[in-house]
Design a protein around this motif. Structure first.
Motif: not given
Length: 772
Positions: A372-389
């Motif tokens: 689920i986290l990998k999906l958010l990282y790949a598909g959610m705009p802006g999600f990859k800008l932030f670290r530490c889920p």
């Protein structure tokens, strides 16, 4: 009496639906009492942070490592009459001031930093944040239709949240952590009954949240608010309430536009400079630092189940940052946890309970490294800008505390329904509040340590040595703990290293060349440290194995001193030992205060703040820039410029002529030149498109030079060159903010006039009816 019972039944129905009700708990007297109680609780639990002459301290404090310098730049600029600084020079050879997301120079709850030194202001600022968390949670309870005591319990839970205490221990600005309840309350309040006044209130709260700087948590909470909005949409569509749907959506969009508009003076420059920031190069591994592990769930029930950094026995695993309990902690109070479970079970009939329970579970799930986290990282705009889920745990705590308020409401209702004496249910919540206060007071005093200000910001012999040098210069500290980067500004120093998550790619490339003689692929980077190997210090960075001597990269940064905790073997003639001090106080991030020897070496080749190049070479792109710099024998002599070859002088001569910097401060240079022939002047500050150059009052092009610096072509004779920094699109961005603020003020005024007229009209009609 029948009518009263009917009203009561209607009120209960609305409560069960999760809607706001106007109970006696919302009367002005009760609101005033609640604010007084929350303030008193905040003083009981956090009053020690306001002790004069002392400051908050922790070996893990981001404030000591970086925030202290950020706020010192602000306070000094205000005291010297220059206003809020747009640029700062204390670290990383210069970067943005006001428009840095974490500067928070115009964040309303950071007003103490405008009027008091940072060491004094930090306690007051953090106390205000805790108070804001409690007050905003109380009003969220009101929006949800809860009674006085459940609201107060929610406020106390937020006020004494162990997550907030740990965040303060880590030196964070609580910002969005404290204001999440306010953001959720404003949106829900508007969606319950869409009106102009509620839309304007939502816009103001949204603008306040956009000022908090912690865009990660704002981004996360907005995802859940979007889910709430879509959930409401489904209900309106099923009930065919098209008018409500359209009106609510329109007001929400308008509120969002106004909130963004009022913050445009920050957001537009941030957005325009996003491509320059290295943070956008974060990898999935960078994101998943501190992803939740199953054993950390034990902290839901006991905050120190895995140990504590205070006792130096918390070890999450073998990763870097294994002491960062604040990133992994799930605890939000044992009493709130029990009441949250009760709220989810007993209050399940409330639609809002279903939403909150689902959000609680989802926010917990996405903290773990799963598909689920990998999906958010790949598909959610802006999600990859932030670290530490694991920072989703702040939302988990938030939803848990809201469920606790519902649980308290349900428990009290059942106690009353059983016909118990009136004083029994009346004591349940006060007893719970008393126990929560005892716990909060314990953890507050355990983690939020106050020390004398001179301990956290000591006077050192090496700082006095540098203060005696009245020239303008930069320092190259070797190793992270030699000169704490947060001390640079208070000591009046400018260092080329630094600690900052929002830094420029061009300076990252320059720093790579300094250390490795090549530009590495850009990456998300927090620390910029010169990495001398104590066993072989001559190899890195001044004589890398790749070949060329990189001392000239220090020269053109105007590095006059190299500072180390151990003796260095530097190039003879270029560097000379200037001083050595024994047992100086140093601060090691995650290590704390210590004593160390300090060795200072003077760089005889420092170029100064502005210097004439003897040769200017054009480069077509960044790769060409780096290649030509590597090929140059001496970058103090040769300026490699990113420009068209026609923009440079056809020929430069080594003809002497002064380039005197008459005035220089954050974001401003005034340089006097007098040269018989045309020349190319290099300024030892980091290039940014926001810099503007005026030669004798006439705008002239300013070129990116030597990868990260800036330069300007200057004709013969006497001239005055003025360089001034303004955030990108500053005039337009400020205009949008002022126009948006004026629109809110105008609409609020028109709404108030309309309400006054409506009241007068109703009074007139009632008077006529009585007369009739």
């Amino acid at each position: 009496m029948v009518k009263a019972r009917g009203n009561k039944a209607q009120e209960v129905t609305r409560v069960e639906a999760g809607q706001a009700v106007d109970t006696t708990g919302s009367a002005p007297r009760r609101v005033g009492l609640a604010l007084l109680l929350v303030t008193l609780l905040s003083l009981v639990v956090y009053g020690h942070m306001l002790e004069p002459g002392k400051t908050l301290y922790s070996p893990y404090s981001d404030f000591i490592a970086g925030g202290l310098a950020t706020k010192t730049i602000l306070y000094q600029s205000i005291q010297e009459g220059r206003g809020i600084p747009f640029w700062r020079n204390d670290q990383l050879s210069g970067y943005q001031g006001l428009t840095h997301p974490l500067s928070l120079y115009t964040y309303p709850l950071h007003v103490p930093f405008l009027i008091a030194p940072p060491m004094t202001a930090i306690g007051w600022a953090q106390w205000l944040q805790f108070l804001a968390a409690g007050v905003s949670m109380y009003f969220l309870g009101a929006v949800l239709g809860l009674r006085f005591w459940p609201r107060l319990l929610m406020a106390a839970a937020a006020l004494m949240s162990f997550k907030l205490i740990l965040a303060t221990y880590a030196g964070w600005c609580l910002g969005m952590v404290a204001l999440m309840p306010a953001m959720m309350a404003a949106v829900m309040y508007l969606m319950q009954r869409p009106t102009l006044g509620r839309a304007l209130l939502t816009a103001l709260v949204g603008a306040l949240c956009l000022h908090t700087g912690h865009l990660q948590l704002l981004y996360y909470i907005m995802l859940f608010i979007l889910a709430y909005w879509l959930w409401q949409w489904v209900g309106w569509i099923r009930r065919r309430e098209w008018k409500v749907l359209g009106k609510t959506t329109g007001y929400l969009v308008a509120a969002g536009v106004l909130a963004v508009g009022m913050t445009s003076y920050l957001l537009i420059p941030m957005a325009s400079g996003a491509k320059m920031i290295s943070r956008g190069e974060g990898s999935y591994q960078f994101l998943t630092t501190h992803s939740l592990e199953s054993r950390q769930l034990a902290t839901l029930f006991y905050p120190e189940a895995l140990g504590s950094p205070v006792d130096d026995n918390y070890r999450r695993n073998d990763q870097i940052g294994a002491n960062e309990l604040w990133e992994d902690e799930a605890y939000f109070g044992l009493i709130p946890l029990i009441l949250a479970v009760a709220g989810a079970i007993l209050g399940w009939r409330r639609p809002i309970t279903k939403y909150l329970a689902i959000c609680f579970v989802v926010s917990l799930i996405v903290t773990a490294d799963t598909p689920i986290l990998k999906l958010l990282y790949a598909g959610m705009p802006g999600f990859k800008l932030f670290r530490c889920p694991a920072r989703f745990l702040f939302l988990t705590s938030f939803f848990g505390m809201v469920l606790a308020g519902i649980g308290a409401e349900e428990v009290l209702a059942r106690l009353r329904a059983r016909g118990l004496n009136r004083w029994i249910p009346a004591l349940v919540i006060p007893l719970a509040l008393a126990l929560m206060t005892v716990e909060g007071h314990y953890y507050s005093n355990r983690y939020l340590t106050m020390v004398p200000q001179k301990y956290a910001m000591p006077e050192t012999s090496y700082s006095r040595f540098f203060a005696e040098d009245r020239s303008a210069f930069r320092i190259a500290p070797v190793g992270r703990g030699t000169i704490n980067y947060g001390w640079a500004a208070p000591m009046g120093l400018h260092v080329i290293t630094g600690y900052d998550g929002v830094n420029y790619r061009q300076y990252q490339g320059y720093f790579n060349m300094l250390q490795f003689n090549k530009v590495l692929p850009p990456r998300a980077q927090l620390w910029y440290d010169l990495r001398f190997d104590p066993c072989a210090p001559q190899e890195v960075p001044l004589r890398p194995s790749q070949g060329r001597n990189n001392a000239d990269l220090l020269d053109i940064l105007n590095v006059k001193y190299v500072v180390s905790r151990w003796p260095l073997r530097l190039e003879p003639g270029h560097f000379k030992e200037a001083a050595a001090f024994e047992k100086e106080q140093v601060f090691g991030f995650y290590q704390g205060m210590a004593l160390s020897n300090i060795f200072i070496y003077r760089n005889e080749g420092a170029a100064g703040q502005a210097y004439w190049a003897q040769e200017a070479v054009a480069a077509s792109n960044e790769d060409d820039l780096a290649a030509r710099m590597r090929a140059s024998e001496d970058l103090r002599r040769t300026a490699v410029v990113l420009c068209d070859p026609q923009a440079l002088p056809a020929k430069l001569t080594p003809s002497a002529g002064p380039a005197e910097v008459e005035q220089a401060y954050e974001g401003y240079y005034r340089v006097k030149t007098d040269r018989p022939v045309e020349g190319y002047l290099v300024i030892s500050d980091v290039w940014h498109p926001g810099w503007r150059a005026r030669l004798d009052g006439v705008p002239v092009p300013l070129y990116r030079t030597n990868y990260a610096l800036m330069g300007v072509r200057i004709g013969p004779s006497k001239h005055e060159l003025v360089l001034e920094f303004r955030p990108s699109h500053w005039a337009a961005a400020l205009g949008v903010s002022l126009a948006s603020g004026a629109a809110v003020l105008l609409l609020a005024t028109l709404g108030a006039i309309r309400r006054v007229r409506r009241v007068k009209s109703n009074n007139t009609k009632q008077g006529s009816a009585v007369s009739g």
